[in-house]
Design a protein around this motif. Structure first.
Motif, mmCIF file in Angstrom:
data_model
loop_
_atom_site.group_PDB
_atom_site.id
_atom_site.type_symbol
_atom_site.label_atom_id
_atom_site.label_comp_id
_atom_site.label_asym_id
_atom_site.label_seq_id
_atom_site.Cartn_x
_atom_site.Cartn_y
_atom_site.Cartn_z
ATOM 1 N N LYS A 193 0.838 -1.205 0.000
ATOM 2 C CA LYS A 193 0.000 0.000 0.000
ATOM 3 C C LYS A 193 0.871 1.253 0.000
ATOM 4 O O LYS A 193 2.001 1.236 0.468
ATOM 5 C CB LYS A 193 -0.970 0.027 1.182
ATOM 6 C CG LYS A 193 -0.319 0.280 2.521
ATOM 7 C CD LYS A 193 -1.350 0.538 3.614
ATOM 8 C CE LYS A 193 -0.651 1.245 4.758
ATOM 9 N NZ LYS A 193 -1.495 2.047 5.547
ATOM 10 N N ASP A 194 0.353 2.294 -0.556
ATOM 11 C CA ASP A 194 0.913 3.654 -0.505
ATOM 12 C C ASP A 194 2.129 3.924 -1.376
ATOM 13 O O ASP A 194 2.468 5.076 -1.585
ATOM 14 C CB ASP A 194 1.234 4.079 0.932
ATOM 15 C CG ASP A 194 0.002 4.110 1.816
ATOM 16 O OD1 ASP A 194 -1.091 4.387 1.295
ATOM 17 O OD2 ASP A 194 0.140 3.857 3.031
ATOM 18 N N ILE A 195 2.845 2.908 -1.859
ATOM 19 C CA ILE A 195 3.994 3.144 -2.742
ATOM 20 C C ILE A 195 4.270 1.871 -3.542
ATOM 21 O O ILE A 195 4.069 0.754 -3.050
ATOM 22 C CB ILE A 195 5.254 3.579 -1.960
ATOM 23 C CG1 ILE A 195 6.348 4.038 -2.931
ATOM 24 C CG2 ILE A 195 5.730 2.485 -1.033
ATOM 25 C CD1 ILE A 195 7.513 4.760 -2.277
ATOM 26 N N ASP A 196 4.731 2.064 -4.749
ATOM 27 C CA ASP A 196 5.133 0.943 -5.598
ATOM 28 C C ASP A 196 6.580 0.598 -5.248
ATOM 29 O O ASP A 196 7.510 1.300 -5.655
ATOM 30 C CB ASP A 196 5.001 1.348 -7.070
ATOM 31 C CG ASP A 196 5.315 0.211 -8.027
ATOM 32 O OD1 ASP A 196 5.473 -0.933 -7.567
ATOM 33 O OD2 ASP A 196 5.399 0.481 -9.241
ATOM 34 N N ALA A 197 6.758 -0.459 -4.445
ATOM 35 C CA ALA A 197 8.099 -0.860 -4.002
ATOM 36 C C ALA A 197 8.132 -2.377 -3.839
ATOM 37 O O ALA A 197 7.154 -2.992 -3.408
ATOM 38 C CB ALA A 197 8.458 -0.182 -2.694
ATOM 39 N N SER A 198 9.273 -2.943 -4.184
ATOM 40 C CA SER A 198 9.464 -4.387 -4.030
ATOM 41 C C SER A 198 10.954 -4.655 -3.922
ATOM 42 O O SER A 198 11.781 -3.768 -4.096
ATOM 43 C CB SER A 198 8.872 -5.141 -5.224
ATOM 44 O OG SER A 198 9.528 -4.752 -6.418
ATOM 45 N N GLY A 199 11.274 -5.897 -3.654
ATOM 46 C CA GLY A 199 12.676 -6.253 -3.565
ATOM 47 C C GLY A 199 12.858 -7.705 -3.204
ATOM 48 O O GLY A 199 11.908 -8.492 -3.245
ATOM 49 N N CYS A 200 14.081 -8.021 -2.840
ATOM 50 C CA CYS A 200 14.374 -9.390 -2.451
ATOM 51 C C CYS A 200 15.650 -9.445 -1.629
ATOM 52 O O CYS A 200 16.450 -8.507 -1.642
ATOM 53 C CB CYS A 200 14.506 -10.298 -3.667
ATOM 54 S SG CYS A 200 15.988 -10.023 -4.669
ATOM 55 N N TRP A 201 15.782 -10.539 -0.922
ATOM 56 C CA TRP A 201 17.050 -10.946 -0.335
ATOM 57 C C TRP A 201 17.543 -12.071 -1.218
ATOM 58 O O TRP A 201 16.790 -13.004 -1.528
ATOM 59 C CB TRP A 201 16.860 -11.470 1.091
ATOM 60 C CG TRP A 201 16.705 -10.425 2.120
ATOM 61 C CD1 TRP A 201 15.544 -10.014 2.713
ATOM 62 C CD2 TRP A 201 17.759 -9.662 2.717
ATOM 63 N NE1 TRP A 201 15.815 -9.037 3.632
ATOM 64 C CE2 TRP A 201 17.161 -8.805 3.667
ATOM 65 C CE3 TRP A 201 19.146 -9.616 2.548
ATOM 66 C CZ2 TRP A 201 17.899 -7.919 4.441
ATOM 67 C CZ3 TRP A 201 19.876 -8.731 3.323
ATOM 68 C CH2 TRP A 201 19.260 -7.899 4.252
#
Length: 188
Positions: free
Chosen positions: A82-90
């Motif tokens: 929610k609220d921002i387009d963000a993603s990632g990974c380890w």
């Protein structure tokens, strides 16, 4: 999308590193601005949801994240929901081995996985322009754009701090940790 990758070597078994990183509530121990991570649903695998409470300056904000995929012992994917387009990974990359050879190229008999470092990387992608101004209750006369301008540069330091502190706990000792940092934006 802005991208940030912080990576380093860790002298620990890749399976132990993976299990350690899958414990998202632990991250509050490594961050200056992350105050708490609460598990909302799940046990760490895909679709596990977390509430991450950040505090900076006069602002407190709770982000919601979800584990989107796992590939033990090498990958944990996540996204902010929610609220921002963000993603990632380890990403955990086991050390390459030369079947029965040590670093000097001679026959060795050690099977201890901590003899050779594996690589651990925190990869983050986010679009600052997708941030919702309705997500924060800002003090009077403080603009959302000002908050973004001040907060975005903090992301790099936070990522570096989390990786360094996690490695120290994984190895159980303090040493100088060399970080490789990649950013594709002058904002970070």
């Amino acid at each position: 999308m802005d991208e940030l990758v912080v990576s380093t070597e860790v002298y620990a078994d890749p399976e132990d590193v993976y299990a350690f990183l899958l414990d998202f509530p632990r991250y509050a121990n490594y961050s200056e601005y992350l105050r708490e991570v609460r598990t909302l649903e799940g046990e760490g695998g895909p679709n596990t949801r977390y509430a991450l409470t950040f505090a900076w300056w006069k602002i407190t904000y709770t982000a919601h994240s979800r584990v989107t995929g796992v590939d033990p012992p090498e990958l944990i994917d996540w996204e902010i929901t929610k609220d921002i387009d963000a993603s990632g990974c380890w990403r955990v990359t086991p050390a390459e081995t030369d079947a029965g050879r040590d670093d000097a190229g001679t026959a060795g008999d050690s099977t201890d996985p901590t003899d050779r470092p594996c690589e651990v990387a925190l990869e983050v992608e986010f679009d600052p322009s997708s941030a919702s101004s309705d997500a924060l209750d800002l003090p009077t006369l403080v603009s959302f754009d000002w908050v973004l301008k001040k907060a975005i540069p903090l992301i790099r330091g936070e990522a570096e701090r989390v990786v360094e502190r996690a490695v120290r706990d994984l190895e159980g000792s303090t040493r100088d940790i060399d970080l490789d940092v990649y950013v594709d934006s002058e904002r970070i």
